[in-house]
Design a protein around this motif. Structure first.
Motif, PDB file in Angstrom:
ATOM      1  N   THR A 128      18.815 -21.645 -25.171  1.00  0.00           N
ATOM      2  CA  THR A 128      19.742 -22.528 -24.476  1.00  0.00           C
ATOM      3  C   THR A 128      20.308 -23.534 -25.474  1.00  0.00           C
ATOM      4  O   THR A 128      19.573 -24.054 -26.323  1.00  0.00           O
ATOM      5  CB  THR A 128      19.038 -23.274 -23.327  1.00  0.00           C
ATOM      6  OG1 THR A 128      18.423 -22.308 -22.464  1.00  0.00           O
ATOM      7  CG2 THR A 128      20.018 -24.109 -22.526  1.00  0.00           C
ATOM      8  N   SER A 129      21.607 -23.802 -25.388  1.00  0.00           N
ATOM      9  CA  SER A 129      22.251 -24.747 -26.299  1.00  0.00           C
ATOM     10  C   SER A 129      22.507 -26.080 -25.593  1.00  0.00           C
ATOM     11  O   SER A 129      22.737 -26.132 -24.376  1.00  0.00           O
ATOM     12  CB  SER A 129      23.569 -24.175 -26.828  1.00  0.00           C
ATOM     13  OG  SER A 129      24.470 -23.903 -25.779  1.00  0.00           O
ATOM     14  N   PHE A 130      22.457 -27.165 -26.389  1.00  0.00           N
ATOM     15  CA  PHE A 130      22.682 -28.519 -25.881  1.00  0.00           C
ATOM     16  C   PHE A 130      23.534 -29.288 -26.885  1.00  0.00           C
ATOM     17  O   PHE A 130      23.504 -29.012 -28.095  1.00  0.00           O
ATOM     18  CB  PHE A 130      21.351 -29.265 -25.725  1.00  0.00           C
ATOM     19  CG  PHE A 130      20.392 -28.645 -24.748  1.00  0.00           C
ATOM     20  CD1 PHE A 130      20.278 -29.121 -23.455  1.00  0.00           C
ATOM     21  CD2 PHE A 130      19.577 -27.574 -25.134  1.00  0.00           C
ATOM     22  CE1 PHE A 130      19.387 -28.551 -22.556  1.00  0.00           C
ATOM     23  CE2 PHE A 130      18.679 -27.009 -24.244  1.00  0.00           C
ATOM     24  CZ  PHE A 130      18.580 -27.493 -22.957  1.00  0.00           C
ATOM     25  N   ASP A 131      24.281 -30.286 -26.385  1.00  0.00           N
ATOM     26  CA  ASP A 131      24.929 -31.193 -27.319  1.00  0.00           C
ATOM     27  C   ASP A 131      23.927 -32.278 -27.727  1.00  0.00           C
ATOM     28  O   ASP A 131      22.782 -32.281 -27.255  1.00  0.00           O
ATOM     29  CB  ASP A 131      26.218 -31.778 -26.729  1.00  0.00           C
ATOM     30  CG  ASP A 131      25.987 -32.673 -25.506  1.00  0.00           C
ATOM     31  OD1 ASP A 131      24.862 -33.174 -25.312  1.00  0.00           O
ATOM     32  OD2 ASP A 131      26.956 -32.879 -24.738  1.00  0.00           O
ATOM     33  N   GLU A 132      24.334 -33.191 -28.599  1.00  0.00           N
ATOM     34  CA  GLU A 132      23.405 -34.184 -29.132  1.00  0.00           C
ATOM     35  C   GLU A 132      22.931 -35.190 -28.092  1.00  0.00           C
ATOM     36  O   GLU A 132      21.950 -35.902 -28.308  1.00  0.00           O
ATOM     37  CB  GLU A 132      24.044 -34.906 -30.319  1.00  0.00           C
ATOM     38  CG  GLU A 132      24.212 -34.013 -31.547  1.00  0.00           C
ATOM     39  CD  GLU A 132      24.817 -34.758 -32.718  1.00  0.00           C
ATOM     40  OE1 GLU A 132      25.532 -35.763 -32.492  1.00  0.00           O
ATOM     41  OE2 GLU A 132      24.582 -34.336 -33.867  1.00  0.00           O
ATOM     42  N   GLU A 136      23.225 -29.686 -21.345  1.00  0.00           N
ATOM     43  CA  GLU A 136      23.155 -28.235 -21.506  1.00  0.00           C
ATOM     44  C   GLU A 136      24.546 -27.635 -21.569  1.00  0.00           C
ATOM     45  O   GLU A 136      25.427 -27.972 -20.779  1.00  0.00           O
ATOM     46  CB  GLU A 136      22.367 -27.611 -20.350  1.00  0.00           C
ATOM     47  CG  GLU A 136      22.163 -26.106 -20.493  1.00  0.00           C
ATOM     48  CD  GLU A 136      21.263 -25.519 -19.421  1.00  0.00           C
ATOM     49  OE1 GLU A 136      21.493 -24.356 -19.044  1.00  0.00           O
ATOM     50  OE2 GLU A 136      20.329 -26.223 -18.963  1.00  0.00           O
ATOM     51  N   LEU A 137      24.739 -26.694 -22.514  1.00  0.00           N
ATOM     52  CA  LEU A 137      26.045 -26.085 -22.723  1.00  0.00           C
ATOM     53  C   LEU A 137      26.087 -24.622 -22.303  1.00  0.00           C
ATOM     54  O   LEU A 137      27.017 -24.180 -21.649  1.00  0.00           O
ATOM     55  CB  LEU A 137      26.439 -26.207 -24.200  1.00  0.00           C
ATOM     56  CG  LEU A 137      26.484 -27.626 -24.771  1.00  0.00           C
ATOM     57  CD1 LEU A 137      26.744 -27.586 -26.273  1.00  0.00           C
ATOM     58  CD2 LEU A 137      27.546 -28.457 -24.062  1.00  0.00           C
ATOM     59  N   ASP A 172      29.087 -20.684 -29.930  1.00  0.00           N
ATOM     60  CA  ASP A 172      29.968 -21.327 -28.961  1.00  0.00           C
ATOM     61  C   ASP A 172      29.518 -21.073 -27.529  1.00  0.00           C
ATOM     62  O   ASP A 172      29.373 -22.004 -26.735  1.00  0.00           O
ATOM     63  CB  ASP A 172      31.404 -20.841 -29.163  1.00  0.00           C
ATOM     64  CG  ASP A 172      32.375 -21.544 -28.234  1.00  0.00           C
ATOM     65  OD1 ASP A 172      32.265 -22.780 -28.104  1.00  0.00           O
ATOM     66  OD2 ASP A 172      33.242 -20.875 -27.642  1.00  0.00           O
ATOM     67  N   ASP A 173      29.279 -19.801 -27.184  1.00  0.00           N
ATOM     68  CA  ASP A 173      28.905 -19.468 -25.808  1.00  0.00           C
ATOM     69  C   ASP A 173      27.594 -18.691 -25.716  1.00  0.00           C
ATOM     70  O   ASP A 173      27.187 -18.262 -24.634  1.00  0.00           O
ATOM     71  CB  ASP A 173      30.016 -18.671 -25.131  1.00  0.00           C
ATOM     72  CG  ASP A 173      30.363 -17.384 -25.880  1.00  0.00           C
ATOM     73  OD1 ASP A 173      29.694 -17.068 -26.879  1.00  0.00           O
ATOM     74  OD2 ASP A 173      31.320 -16.697 -25.464  1.00  0.00           O
TER      75      ASP A 173
END
Length: 318
Positions: A128-132, A136-137, A172-173
């Motif tokens: 799972t990706s997150f910004d700083e 959650e992205l 990116d996704d």
């Protein structure tokens, strides 16, 4: 009676406010360089300067099993059995935020290029990706037990530890762009952009422990070669024009050039899991002897005691 009630109410307010105050730690000055040892047998972070002096010691009440620097001024802490992650500001020693996550975090990787961090989870088999800020992205289902990760440009490379594939994701996704066949129980990853290669170590499985590092083409995933290394080479680190490899099966550090030629090696530490470069020194963490070894020109220059179970090394150079 009224005065007594007011006194009790005021006292309860003080107790409540004290209980709500977050614990803060010794601040780390912004201009200070350090190597920090995350110790997991007694969860703590030891911050050490280039002279080998301990700058600060952060003792935790949570069972953190991993840490990663987010930029230069923040450290994110996580645990495989914890249902949240915590981000601390190094310059103030205070917690910036806590984010709820699923239990099972195995690793966190930060990308300087995209200012995102990525969480691998062994229970949900996801990344799972997150910004700083911890928002959650995207999330992606992967193979069995995603763990070792490395990021370069717009790609995230993920080793599925209990599986026979490496996943290549678009940062990116998190779309899966490729899957490479790899050996089960692979662990440890290093990207060499200069030669467009990716190196992978590993434990081995069952009665067949691993004693090699495998080289892959960074774009196609084609295996390019095998480098004989000591038993269980799992800690890999690219440093300048060299690859540093530690073996926790033989307590050895190997230093190789980009062609895979071993330049020198050294027996060091007790059960080392990780290696890093700090200034002009190579630092190896001994998990069982709770010691950091500062190495230069193939010789140990200094040994520094740290907390029990040194498991990760974070480096900031200013």
């Amino acid at each position: 009676m009224k005065r007594r009630a007011l006194f009790i109410f005021s006292l309860l307010q003080i107790v409540w406010l004290a209980g709500c105050t977050e614990k803060s730690f010794t601040p780390i000055e912004r201009e200070k360089s350090f190597v920090a040892s995350l110790n997991i047998q007694e969860p703590s972070l030891d911050f050490i300067d280039e002279k080998g002096e301990v700058m600060a010691n952060w003792l935790f009440e949570k069972a953190y099993s991993g840490a990663v620097l987010i930029g230069a001024d923040h450290v994110l802490l996580y645990g495989n059995q914890l249902s949240s992650i915590d981000l601390y500001d190094l310059t103030t020693g205070q917690k910036r935020f806590t984010k709820k996550v699923d239990i099972g975090t195995t690793n966190v990787c930060y990308s300087e290029a995209t200012h995102q961090f990525f969480i691998a989870n062994s229970k949900t088999n996801t990344v799972t990706s997150f910004d700083e800020e911890g928002n959650e992205l995207a999330s992606q289902q992967l193979g069995n037990y995603p763990m070792s990760m490395a990021a370069t440009k717009d790609k995230l490379y993920v080793i599925n530890y209990k599986d026979t594939k490496l996943s290549v994701l678009n940062m990116d996704d998190l779309a899966v762009e490729q899957e490479w066949p790899i050996t089960k129980s692979s662990h440890g990853i290093a990207i060499i952009e200069e030669t467009n290669e990716l190196w992978i170590g590993g434990h081995g499985e069952g009665s067949k422990p691993n004693s090699t590092v495998k080289r892959y083409d960074l774009l196609s995933g084609e295996q390019l070669g095998v480098i004989e290394m000591p038993l269980m080479p799992i800690g890999l680190m690219k440093a300048d024009d060299e690859i540093l490899v530690v073996s926790h099966g033989r307590n050895e550090l190997y230093v190789a050039d980009f062609s895979g030629t071993v330049k020198w090696h050294l027996q060091v530490g007790a059960n080392p899991f990780v290696v890093n470069k700090f200034k002009d020194l190579i630092v190896v963490a001994g998990y069982d002897d709770h010691t950091l070894y500062f190495i230069k020109d193939g010789k140990v220059q200094k040994a520094v005691d740290v907390g029990k179970g040194s498991f990760q090394l974070l480096v900031r150079e200013e």
